[in-house]
Motif scaffolding. Structure first.
Motif, short mmCIF file in Angstrom:
data_model
loop_
_atom_site.label_atom_id
_atom_site.label_comp_id
_atom_site.label_asym_id
_atom_site.label_seq_id
_atom_site.Cartn_x
_atom_site.Cartn_y
_atom_site.Cartn_z
N LEU A 120 65.66 -0.90 82.95
CA LEU A 120 66.92 -0.73 82.21
C LEU A 120 67.21 -1.92 81.32
O LEU A 120 67.56 -1.77 80.15
CB LEU A 120 68.07 -0.50 83.19
CG LEU A 120 68.00 0.74 84.09
CD1 LEU A 120 69.29 0.88 84.88
CD2 LEU A 120 67.74 1.99 83.28
N ALA A 121 67.08 -3.13 81.88
CA ALA A 121 67.44 -4.33 81.12
C ALA A 121 66.49 -4.59 79.96
O ALA A 121 66.89 -5.16 78.94
CB ALA A 121 67.48 -5.54 82.05
N THR A 122 65.23 -4.17 80.10
CA THR A 122 64.24 -4.42 79.05
C THR A 122 64.13 -3.27 78.07
O THR A 122 63.44 -3.38 77.06
CB THR A 122 62.86 -4.68 79.67
OG1 THR A 122 62.43 -3.49 80.38
CG2 THR A 122 62.90 -5.86 80.63
N GLY A 123 64.78 -2.13 78.37
CA GLY A 123 64.69 -0.97 77.49
C GLY A 123 63.43 -0.16 77.69
O GLY A 123 63.07 0.65 76.82
N ASP A 124 62.76 -0.32 78.83
CA ASP A 124 61.51 0.38 79.09
C ASP A 124 61.79 1.74 79.73
O ASP A 124 61.50 1.98 80.90
CB ASP A 124 60.62 -0.47 80.01
CG ASP A 124 59.27 0.20 80.27
OD1 ASP A 124 58.86 1.03 79.44
OD2 ASP A 124 58.64 -0.13 81.30
N PHE A 125 62.40 2.63 78.97
CA PHE A 125 62.67 3.99 79.43
C PHE A 125 63.16 4.81 78.23
O PHE A 125 63.61 4.26 77.24
CB PHE A 125 63.73 4.01 80.54
CG PHE A 125 65.12 3.67 80.08
CD1 PHE A 125 66.05 4.67 79.81
CD2 PHE A 125 65.52 2.35 79.89
CE1 PHE A 125 67.33 4.37 79.37
CE2 PHE A 125 66.80 2.03 79.45
CZ PHE A 125 67.72 3.05 79.18
N ASP A 126 63.08 6.14 78.38
CA ASP A 126 63.68 7.05 77.40
C ASP A 126 65.03 7.52 77.93
O ASP A 126 66.07 7.32 77.30
CB ASP A 126 62.77 8.25 77.13
CG ASP A 126 61.46 7.87 76.48
OD1 ASP A 126 61.46 6.94 75.64
OD2 ASP A 126 60.43 8.49 76.81
N LEU A 127 64.99 8.18 79.08
CA LEU A 127 66.18 8.65 79.78
C LEU A 127 66.19 8.02 81.15
O LEU A 127 65.13 7.72 81.72
CB LEU A 127 66.15 10.18 79.92
CG LEU A 127 65.84 11.01 78.68
CD1 LEU A 127 65.62 12.48 79.07
CD2 LEU A 127 66.97 10.89 77.66
N ALA A 128 67.37 7.80 81.71
CA ALA A 128 67.47 7.22 83.06
C ALA A 128 68.66 7.83 83.76
O ALA A 128 69.69 8.13 83.14
CB ALA A 128 67.59 5.70 83.00
N LEU A 129 68.53 8.01 85.08
CA LEU A 129 69.60 8.58 85.88
C LEU A 129 69.97 7.60 86.98
O LEU A 129 69.14 7.23 87.80
CB LEU A 129 69.13 9.91 86.50
CG LEU A 129 70.22 10.98 86.68
CD1 LEU A 129 69.60 12.36 86.86
CD2 LEU A 129 71.09 10.66 87.88
N PHE A 130 71.22 7.13 86.92
CA PHE A 130 71.73 6.18 87.91
C PHE A 130 73.24 6.30 87.92
O PHE A 130 73.80 7.24 87.33
CB PHE A 130 71.28 4.75 87.60
CG PHE A 130 71.61 4.29 86.21
CD1 PHE A 130 72.80 3.63 85.94
CD2 PHE A 130 70.73 4.49 85.15
CE1 PHE A 130 73.12 3.19 84.66
CE2 PHE A 130 71.03 4.06 83.87
CZ PHE A 130 72.22 3.41 83.62
N SER A 131 73.93 5.40 88.59
CA SER A 131 75.39 5.55 88.69
C SER A 131 76.11 4.24 88.45
O SER A 131 75.57 3.15 88.66
CB SER A 131 75.79 6.11 90.07
OG SER A 131 75.35 5.27 91.11
#
Length: 573
Positions: free
Chosen positions: A452-463
């Motif tokens: 998340l902090a590095t931007g290594d994702f397209d979509l993410a699911l968390f709360s």
């Protein structure tokens, strides 16, 4: 610095308590948008803590309470603080206000005889606290303005923003009156000094910086005192405070025991625990979540509590990563997500109704919540994807644009079966709309820092957490990233990396707005803009499970409320 805490057993970005910020800024323009009705379906009920009839609780006895670990500090503002730090701190230190079941601040008469702010619009804002004249620290020293002043000084630079808004702290008409003057309006002033620490622990940088473990060397002022504190041995013992001026604690003794999540059901069955949070254990059961809950509920002499917690689960879109830099595409994908499908996948195994979340900033039963998804527009998502240039082959399958397939990854924390089920539902919805979505799990220890902090994702699911002061608490999640020293935008906790000046102004204005109705209106406007930005999609509130031995009164899923530990105990009879 205020600690940021995990929810369940994974680093799911739930912050500790309220962050008490007060921000200023010009009044934003109004949209004139009228509220939309919520979609049909079950309403959200957060938590299951109810006011305890103390007459139904017998005096005496010991409660054995499972925690993740006995914390190194009970100062919730230190980096080493954990969720268990907050739990113990609120048994040992004053909380002038407590959030109720709907996340509304209510004064605690054990510490406050009265508290009031100057009327809205009157500047400077001055808050006058009338302290309970019987309230004293365990060394006999009365609570006073000195404690407020020392804590404000300790946190004015690095703590929650509300402390920086304080101009001065002074004694009022007598030693039991404290007057706090603000240099700019602060709507969330009730969240300050929560908990309140004695001046001896906050008056100097050295005192504030050292760990604050439990012990008689550290004055406290709660219904309990520390009788034993052993982080290495995993045991903290609290006993009734003989100097407590309020209604005495019902339990003689509470033992907080460090017990791994996977062993708690067994320890309950063996009669070695009386109260145990089980969310992490059942989340790790994967497809067997429902079976694990049924097995716990079947334990003789044990009651299982299940309810929606205060964690707001959302699908976050990385707007800095192609092809999600296109807001039209983001809105189309958001429209393609069937939120009820995700809620059903996440909540049904817990035996909870599939209640949909429609607001980025508020829990479903907080005042002001409404479903703002219509801000995305009413067009069919397939048509929106066509408009964005992503065409589906005549034979069906994955959409393409300029020879590139619409292929995305969806990141979830590996330890959470609840979020994995929801992610699979979201992936199915997006695949049906023509996006090829692959769910990827990341270990809890790298989910945030490594992805998340590095931007290594397209979509993410968390709360994220809901709380009594959403404008302050949620602002870092939605604030427009600002350029860092090298010119690269710094996301902070805005992992979607999208924001606008207008959203910032709306949240700043809400943080400074003293009128509750006007504040909710500003929050609703901000939520509409967040939907329109295609920043994220709110889905549901994270489910939680707590098991208690039969006869324990006042136990359950906390939700937005904060329990009064002096009311917790064993049923009469």
């Amino acid at each position: 610095m205020r600690a940021r805490l995990p929810v369940a057993a994974v680093a799911l970005l739930l912050a500790l308590g309220a962050t008490a910020g007060c921000l200023g800024g010009p009044a934003p323009a109004r949209t004139g948008r009228t509220p939309d009705p919520a979609p049909p379906g079950p309403a959200v009920v957060t938590g299951d803590l109810r006011p305890v009839d103390r007459g139904a609780v017998r005096g005496g006895g010991t409660l054995r309470w499972a925690v993740d670990a006995v914390p190194a500090t009970v100062n919730v503002h230190q980096p080493a603080a954990t969720a268990d730090s907050a739990l113990l701190a609120h048994a040992l230190y004053p909380a002038l206000f407590r959030p109720d079941a709907h996340g509304e601040w209510v004064p605690d008469p054990d510490y406050l005889a009265a508290a009031e702010s100057t009327p809205p619009g009157q500047l400077p804002q001055v808050v006058t606290y009338r302290l309970n004249p019987h309230a004293v620290w365990s060394d006999g020293t009365p609570l006073s303005a000195a404690d407020f002043a020392a804590q404000r000084a300790a946190l004015s630079a690095t703590g929650p923003a509300g402390y920086a808004a304080v101009e001065s702290v002074a004694q009022g008409a007598d030693p039991h009156e404290v007057r706090v003057t603000f240099r700019r309006p602060c709507a969330g002033w009730q969240a300050l000094f929560d908990p309140l620490y004695p001046a001896a622990e906050t008056a100097t940088p050295a005192a504030f910086g050292r760990p604050l473990p439990g012990g008689t060397a550290h004055p406290t002022a709660g219904p309990f005192l520390v009788d034993g504190y052993d982080p290495a041995g995993g045991k903290a013992v609290l006993v009734r405070n003989p100097f407590w001026w309020g209604a005495p604690a019902k339990a003689d003794r509470i033992e907080f025991l460090a017990v791994p999540a996977e062993r708690r059901a067994e320890e309950l069955a063996r009669g070695r625990l009386d109260l145990a949070p089980l969310t992490a254990a059942v989340e790790r059961a994967g497809p067997g979540t429902a079976e694990a809950l049924r097995a716990t509920a079947a334990l003789p002499g044990v009651t299982l509590h299940r309810a929606a917690g205060a964690g707001l689960a959302q699908l976050t879109l990385n707007t800095a990563r192609e092809p999600l830099t296109d807001p039209v595409l983001r809105r189309a994908l958001a429209r393609a997500v069937d939120r009820r499908h995700a809620a059903d996948a996440a909540l049904t195994p817990f035996g909870l109704p599939a209640a949909v979340l429609g607001h980025h900033l508020l829990a479903g039963d907080q005042p002001g919540h409404r479903d703002d998804a219509d801000a995305l527009g009413g067009a069919d998502p397939g048509r929106m994807l066509d408009t964005a240039g992503w065409k589906r082959p005549a034979a069906g399958g994955t959409r393409t644009r300029g020879g590139r397939e619409l292929a995305l990854t969806l990141l979830v924390p590996a330890a959470s079966a609840t979020l994995r089920r929801a992610a699979d539902a979201v992936a199915a919805d997006l695949t049906a709309a023509g996006a090829a979505v692959r769910v990827v799990e990341a270990p809890a220890d790298t989910f945030v820092a490594g992805h998340l902090a590095t931007g290594d994702f397209d979509l993410a699911l968390f709360s994220w957490p809901a709380g009594p002061d959403p404008a302050d608490e949620q602002r870092p999640v939605y604030a427009k990233p600002r350029p860092g020293p090298d010119g690269t935008p710094v996301a902070d906790r805005n992992y979607a990396r999208a924001g606008t000046e207008e959203i910032d102004r709306l949240l700043d204005r809400a943080a400074a707005e003293p009128d509750p109705a006007a504040r909710r209106s500003l929050l609703q406007e901000a939520d509409v803009r967040i939907w329109q930005l295609g920043h994220s999609v709110p889905l549901f509130q994270r489910p939680e499970a707590v098991a208690a031995r039969d006869g324990v009164v006042g136990a359950g899923v906390r939700g937005l409320a904060r329990p009064r530990l002096q009311d917790l105990g064993w049923a009469v009879g």
